[in-house]
Design an enzyme around this catalytic site. Structure first.
Site, PDB file in Angstrom:
ATOM      1  N   CYS A 186      -0.193   2.544  -4.410  1.00 27.03           N
ATOM      2  CA  CYS A 186      -0.990   3.704  -4.781  1.00 27.03           C
ATOM      3  C   CYS A 186      -0.132   4.966  -4.685  1.00 27.03           C
ATOM      4  CB  CYS A 186      -2.199   3.837  -3.860  1.00 27.03           C
ATOM      5  SG  CYS A 186      -3.396   2.500  -3.996  1.00 27.03           S
ATOM      6  N   HIS A 230       0.852  -1.181   0.000  1.00 25.04           N
ATOM      7  CA  HIS A 230       0.000   0.000   0.000  1.00 25.04           C
ATOM      8  C   HIS A 230       0.892   1.236   0.000  1.00 25.04           C
ATOM      9  CE1 HIS A 230      -3.839  -1.991   0.719  1.00 25.04           C
ATOM     10  NE2 HIS A 230      -3.192  -2.797   1.535  1.00 25.04           N
TER      11      HIS A 230
END
Length: 494
Positions: free
Chosen positions: A219, A177
């Protein structure tokens, strides 16, 4: 009858909460929905590696899965797959350093105990993977020590480091992430972009590599290098997304292709499986980094689909003229499969936003569990806790912005995106201090909340002082969250 109606109502509520957050519909969309890739000028300033000693150095690799939890299955699956790929390519185990929490293969949720797969019909990629740094040894300090080759700074783990020399080639792959300017870790603190780039500069100053390639799945991963990674370090980086968009999970339940029915989680990430499935089928002596970059870019944002992210490249782009085998080796079984400028691997019909993959798992778990079972109760609790945490973090950040800048101006300041080529923030210490101030009052940001890092960066860029931030956070969050999202339990992101 009342009990039955209650169960139905709970199921409907959970479904409504999730339906807008989980897998993105990927039926072919109209022209207005097509992602338009930005034109990128070629910056091939560096000649290709044609000299006699280009292959005389040692190949090194650092593989990092920066998450934990079964719902993050795909990150460790990516890393294990990469390890198998490099070993088949001829890299020695002693030259590959693996970071993974190692809580997936033998997790009670894993339908095939002791194994990990990275695609619906894939083989086990877990067997044989060295456990260099696992559990709490997967942390920022150990990662930096490994990259720098500093054995004395490593704490725990195998002690293996990148003990490279001036003629060596290094490949780093990080899957996790992320948020603007930050990458997740299963431990605290998280990895901040300025610190990573400082370490890469130190590695260059040591003179202990000839060239370094960095593949990054997360991301907003473009924000890790944009405005921070200069040319001249002999480092080439590609990222799964630009500085302001999500990356995508793939091989998730309900997608096509779908994981085996017993799996309730995503098996891979779109950018990661794109480069690995390409590398696994070709003679890498015939394919360059640039060719793979273009191929992965097309698969990660396929023309005619409404999903996707913009794969980016940074640093010394001229390095992309190098053949892949200089960093990954090549599998002799693929000698007859030279690179073709077309992707035989079709894009999936649907993919899942990285930040929503945990919700996919919780929903699948809830949907499949027998009525009245402990498993269904557990899944229901996980969904509600995750949704409650998201709402709390989103609302708290918005409220802090309104307190600092006013009701109308707050959202404008928090959401401002700097022009291309600029780093996220001018003062990284300010960013970290503002994050800590927020978490002291409002709880841990977690893997979801780091999406708001741009807001904290903009608070710094606007000149807000620590005392102002402390006061705003204390007003926005009058009580510190308890349970799994408390900063007292999770530590601080910065």
């Amino acid at each position: 009858m009342a009990t039955t109606m209650t169960r139905v109502s709970v199921g409907v509520v959970l479904f409504v909460l999730l339906v807008s957050l989980v897998a993105v519909s990927a039926a072919r969309s109209g022209p207005d929905d097509v992602i338009k890739l930005p034109s990128q000028a070629s910056r091939f300033f560096r000649p290709a590696e044609n000299d006699d000693d280009s292959n005389s150095g040692t190949r090194w690799a650092v593989l990092v899965a920066g998450s934990s939890g079964y719902w993050n299955y795909r990150h460790q699956a990516d890393i294990c797959h990469a390890y198998q790929l490099l070993r088949k390519g001829g890299l020695k185990e002693e030259n590959i350093v693996v970071f993974m929490y190692d809580d997936i293969a033998n997790n009670y949720e894993n339908p095939r105990p002791g194994t990990i797969i990275n695609s619906p019909h894939g083989k086990d990629v877990y067997q044989g993977v060295p456990k260099d740094y696992t559990g709490d040894d997967v942390n920022v300090d150990n990662l930096f020590a490994v990259i720098l080759g500093d054995k004395t700074a490593v704490k725990g783990g195998s002690g293996k480091v990148v003990d490279s020399g001036p003629n060596d080639h290094i490949f780093i792959f990080y899957s996790d992430h992320g948020g603007p300017g930050v990458l997740g870790m299963p431990t605290s603190p998280y990895l901040y972009a300025n610190d990573l780039n400082d370490v890469l500069k130190k590695k260059h100053a040591l003179g202990t590599y000839k060239s370094l390639v960095f593949y990054l799945e997360a991301c907003e991963s473009g924000s890790i290098f944009e405005g921070l990674l200069p040319e001249g370090l002999n480092i080439y980086a590609t990222t799964a997304s630009n500085a302001e968009e999500s990356s995508w999970g793939t091989y998730c339940p309900g997608e096509e292709p779908s994981p085996p029915p017993e799996y309730e989680t995503c098996l891979g990430d779109l950018y990661s499986v794109a480069w690995m499935e390409d590398s696994g089928m070709h003679n890498l002596q015939t394919e360059t980094l640039h060719q793979q970059y273009e191929l992965v870019k097309r698969r990660t944002a396929p023309v005619g689909y409404s999903y996707g992210s913009h794969v980016m490249q940074y640093g010394d782009v001229g390095i992309s003229k190098d053949n892949l085998d200089l960093y990954m080796g090549t599998n002799p079984a693929n000698d007859n499969f030279t690179f073709a400028d077309a992707n035989s691997l079709k894009p999936p019909s649907r993919v899942t936003n990285q930040r929503d993959a945990d919700l996919v798992h919780f929903w699948e778990k809830y949907r499949k569990a027998p009525e009245g079972s402990a498993r269904k109760t557990e899944a229901q609790k996980q969904v509600l806790e995750a949704m409650s945490h998201r709402l709390h973090i989103d609302n708290s950040v918005i409220l802090v912005g309104k307190i600092l800048f006013g009701i109308s101006r707050g959202p404008e300041v928090l959401n401002k995106v700097r022009s291309a080529g600029q780093p996220l923030v001018d003062d990284w210490n300010c960013l970290k201090n503002q994050v800590r101030a927020f978490e002291r009052h409002c709880g841990s940001l977690s893997q979801y909340g780091i999406k708001h890092m741009r807001s904290f960066a903009n608070i710094c860029n606007a000149g807000i002082q620590m005392e102002q931030m402390e006061e705003a956070a204390s007003q926005a969050c009058t009580t510190l969250p308890t349970g799994p999202w408390s900063s007292l339990n999770r530590g601080f992101s910065a």
